[in-house]
Every structure is written in C-alpha cells, then in structure tokens.
Design an enzyme around this catalytic site. Structure first.
Site, PDB file in Angstrom:
ATOM      1  N   TYR A 153       0.724  -0.825  -0.238  1.00  0.00           N
ATOM      2  CA  TYR A 153      -0.265   0.117   0.201  1.00  0.00           C
ATOM      3  C   TYR A 153       1.041   0.940   0.043  1.00  0.00           C
ATOM      4  O   TYR A 153       0.281   1.978  -0.835  1.00  0.00           O
ATOM      5  CB  TYR A 153      -1.247  -0.343   1.104  1.00  0.00           C
ATOM      6  N   LYS A 157       1.005   3.779  -3.084  1.00  0.00           N
ATOM      7  CA  LYS A 157       0.134   5.680  -3.020  1.00  0.00           C
ATOM      8  C   LYS A 157       1.525   6.135  -3.404  1.00  0.00           C
ATOM      9  O   LYS A 157       1.200   7.315  -3.366  1.00  0.00           O
ATOM     10  CB  LYS A 157      -0.651   5.446  -1.188  1.00  0.00           C
TER      11      LYS A 157
END
Length: 249
Positions: A153, A157
């Site tokens: 993640y 991002k």
C-alpha cells in the site's frame, strides 16, 4: 465557484466510503455523475440515490479492457468527462516487506497504482480534446511516509503521488489540472473489513497512533470537490493532506 452545472464527474470506487461520498457531493454541486465500482450493486445504489443525473458503470480498474468500456460508457452517456476522481483502492494487510506475499503485492499495485494510471490514461484524450479537465487522485498518508501502512500500500500510494505530479506537469498548458488528497484515518469499510498482519500492526502502531482522529468520508469528498472546482483553478500538482494535522506531527 463550486458550481458544476453541465459538467460530468467520473468517480471510481463510488459504491462505498469516500467514493460514494464524492459521488453524492459532486451531484449536490450540480454535476452529472458516473458512479463506477467493481461491485455492480453498490454502483447502482449510489446512482439510484443521486437520481436521473447519475449513471452506474461496474468496472475493474485493474483491467484495461474494463477501463476502456467504462470510459466509453461515460462519454456515450453524457458526451464528456470534466472531472475524474481516481478513488478506487484496496488495502494491504499492513505486512512488512519480508512478510507480504508476492500475490498480494501485485494485486495492491494493480488496483491502487496501475488502476489509477489506466483510468487516467483512458480519460486524458477526452480532456485534451475539450481543452480542460480536473483530476483528483486519492493517495494516502502512506504516500508521503514509510510507516503508515504495509509495504504494498505504501509503495502504491507513493506511486500515485508521483503520477499526480507528472500528469500535472505534463498537461498544465492543455488546461488539465491534477491534484491528490492524502486521507488520514477515515471511517470506511476498506479498513474495518480487512485482516491485518499482527507483526506489521505492532511495528506500525506508534505511527498510526498519531492519527487518532477519525474523519468522515464526506470530509474527503469536500476536499475533492474544492480541488476540482474553479475555486482551485491555479492549484495543480498539489499533494494535500486531509488528515486533521497528522502529517504535521
């Protein structure tokens, strides 16, 4: 200056959480809304709650053919796309780099980063033809720090932040703006329905504790509406924390 009458907003992940709040907020501001979600029923529910000015399209943003069909359906329904909110995403398990499976790594990057690119890539030709457009990407606090999520993640991002800046730089002269919001902890099902790696959670706990304030999805949606509006007409390439001050700590 937040009047979107006559404009069309395409929202991914619009079936729940932040995406649903964005769809409703843009509709209240006067926009026609294309509500996209991988879950057809949730997309239809969001569109139904908005009414005749909304259109639901189920799509898997990690699949190029599905994205092509999504954008074609949006343009066929409303004739143009003025706003794109790349919001769809999935959580990882908070696993540290040595513990995450390659399968999970690939899936998280496929949705959160490649999916954001695929939808942007498909929408840009229409915005370039119009000579205008506003893109708002949902990044994360994990996009600017190393200890706010798991490895997949966090990497995805960070990639969304880089993509945001590149699109902003590349197309500023063509009247297209691209900005990103960085949500802090937000009351959505994405986190509450996840299964977390306990080693990763224990390691990340001190950093996560700094983000004790929990936002509502509507607070993220308000930021997205502003960044897409004429009130933000000279804001381009901005990476905007919407985190109650977490990133200031």
């Amino acid at each position: 200056m937040n009047n979107f009458d006559g404009r069309v907003a395409l929202i991914t992940g619009a079936g729940s959480g932040i995406g649903r709040a964005m769809a409703l907020a843009f509709a209240r501001a006067g926009a026609h809304v294309v509500a996209c979600d991988i879950d057809p029923n949730s997309a239809k529910q969001t569109a139904a709650d908005i009414g005749d000015t909304a259109f639901a399209v189920p799509a898997d943003i990690s699949d190029e053919s599905s994205v092509t069909a999504l954008v074609h359906a949006a343009v066929n329904a409303f004739g143009r796309i003025d706003v794109l909110c790349n919001n769809a995403g999935i959580m990882d398990t908070m696993a540290l780099p040595a513990d995450i499976s390659v399968e999970l790594w690939q899936r998280v990057l496929a949705v959160n980063l490649t999916g954001t690119f695929l939808v942007t890539h498909a929408v840009l030709p229409h915005m370039l033809k119009q000579g205008s457009g506003a893109i708002v990407n949902t990044a994360s606090e994990a996009g600017i720090r190393g200890g706010a999520a798991g490895a997949a993640y966090t990497a995805a991002k960070h990639g969304v932040v880089g993509l945001t800046r590149n699109v902003a730089w590349a197309y500023a002269k063509e009247g297209i703006r691209c900005n990103a919001i960085l949500p802090g902890p937000t009351m959505t099902g994405m986190a509450t329905n996840a299964t977390f790696d306990q080693t990763g959670m224990a390691r990340l706990a001190p950093v996560l504790a700094l983000g004790e304030s929990i936002a509502q999805p509507e607070q993220m949606a308000d930021a997205a509406v502003f960044l897409a509006s004429e009130a933000a007409s000279f804001i381009n390439g901005a990476i905007v924390p919407v985190d109650g001050g977490w990133s200031a700590a």
